[in-house]
Design an enzyme around this catalytic site. Structure first.
Site, short mmCIF file in Angstrom:
data_model
loop_
_atom_site.label_atom_id
_atom_site.label_comp_id
_atom_site.label_asym_id
_atom_site.label_seq_id
_atom_site.Cartn_x
_atom_site.Cartn_y
_atom_site.Cartn_z
N ASP A 19 0.84 -1.21 0.00
CA ASP A 19 0.00 0.00 0.00
C ASP A 19 0.87 1.26 0.00
O ASP A 19 1.99 1.24 0.52
CB ASP A 19 -0.89 -0.04 1.25
N ASN A 67 -10.91 -2.80 -5.79
CA ASN A 67 -10.14 -1.77 -6.50
C ASN A 67 -10.80 -1.33 -7.82
O ASN A 67 -10.41 -0.32 -8.40
CB ASN A 67 -8.70 -2.24 -6.78
N ARG A 70 -11.94 2.35 -8.31
CA ARG A 70 -11.05 3.47 -8.66
C ARG A 70 -11.43 4.02 -10.04
O ARG A 70 -12.23 3.43 -10.74
CB ARG A 70 -9.60 2.98 -8.64
N GLU A 206 1.04 -13.56 12.11
CA GLU A 206 1.55 -12.39 12.80
C GLU A 206 1.42 -11.22 11.83
O GLU A 206 1.54 -11.41 10.61
CB GLU A 206 3.03 -12.59 13.16
#
Ligand code: FPP
Length: 241
Positions: A19, A67, A70, A206
């Site tokens: 990102d 997306n 967009r 994690e």
């Protein structure tokens, strides 16, 4: 507990939400697509760092099912970038023994891109080094919905006993069925959310949310995150031995 003896070592499978391309470009007064191109160039460095870091599987989020919202210009630019990435990188990926797979809803993509994706998968099918999985038109909820549809069909047609369904069953229908679950999920650019990425698979992953924007991500940052994972205590819902 993982059964591969790696719980005190590095991550076997790292997934990355790349990102920050848009902000990176905007901060330089450039169009968002300039940032996506810079982001695409970082992919090679990260893929090539995997063998030395002991990372066997790398999964990257290139385009989500959301997306499409967009602008048409950005979406078209990204699709064109994916096509040129595959054309330009195919040989290098194979030469580096990288096996490439794609996940996501493929029929929703243009046929030229689908064909390039198929070709790259075939071309690297014999590679047994890093496993690179690229998520394009991918959404975790969409993946679970598509998997459930296939599973329901198997039940309806008598191939699957509904009483036999357990937590091992659904993963066999997911796009990721041949991959282990991710051990470490990294998101760049300071946002602390998972945005529909690998929802089922990341149940015990994690997480690392870092401020760096994706086009500034380097193999040194990657190595630091892998090293800090090795110091973590993963209990998978149990207690420390
Ligand atoms: C998120 O940044 C990034 C994307 C939606 C596209 C990711 C694509 C790449 C890194 C390049 C291409 C990858 C391959 C495999 C060729 P953003 O646009 O949401 O950034 P922002 O949050 O700053 O606006």
């Amino acid at each position: 507990m993982p059964d591969d003896g790696r719980q005190f070592g590095g991550p076997r499978h790292v997934a990355i939400i790349m990102d920050g391309n848009g902000r990176w470009a905007e901060s330089r007064g450039r169009p968002r697509l300039f940032g996506h191109h810079a982001g695409a160039r970082r992919v090679r460095e990260v893929v090539q760092a995997c063998p030395d870091l002991g990372v066997e599987y790398l999964t990257i989020f290139a385009f989500s099912t959301e997306n499409w919202k967009r602008t048409q210009k950005e979406v078209a630019g990204l699709m064109s970038l994916f096509r040129s990435y595959i054309r330009k990188e195919a040989k290098d990926l194979r030469d580096h023994n990288v096996r490439v797979r794609f996940i996501g809803d493929r029929p929703g993509l243009d046929i030229k891109l689908q064909n390039l994706m198929d070709e790259l998968e075939e071309m690297t099918a014999e590679c047994d080094g890093t496993n690179l999985t690229i998520a394009i038109n991918y959404g975790g909820r969409d993946e679970v919905a598509r998997a459930t549809k296939r599973l329901a069909r198997d039940v309806a047609e008598g191939r699957l006993d509904p009483e036999a369904i357990d937590v091992e069953t659904l993963p066999r229908y997911l796009d990721t069925r041949v991959l282990p679950d991710p051990d470490l999920v990294i998101r760049t650019s300071g946002e602390a959310r998972i945005s529909n990425f690998l929802l089922w698979q990341s149940a015990y992953a994690e997480y690392e949310f870092i401020d760096t924007l994706w086009p500034d991500f380097t193999h040194e940052i990657f190595a630091d995150l892998v090293a800090s994972y090795a110091g973590r205590d993963r209990r998978f819902g149990g207690v420390k031995a």
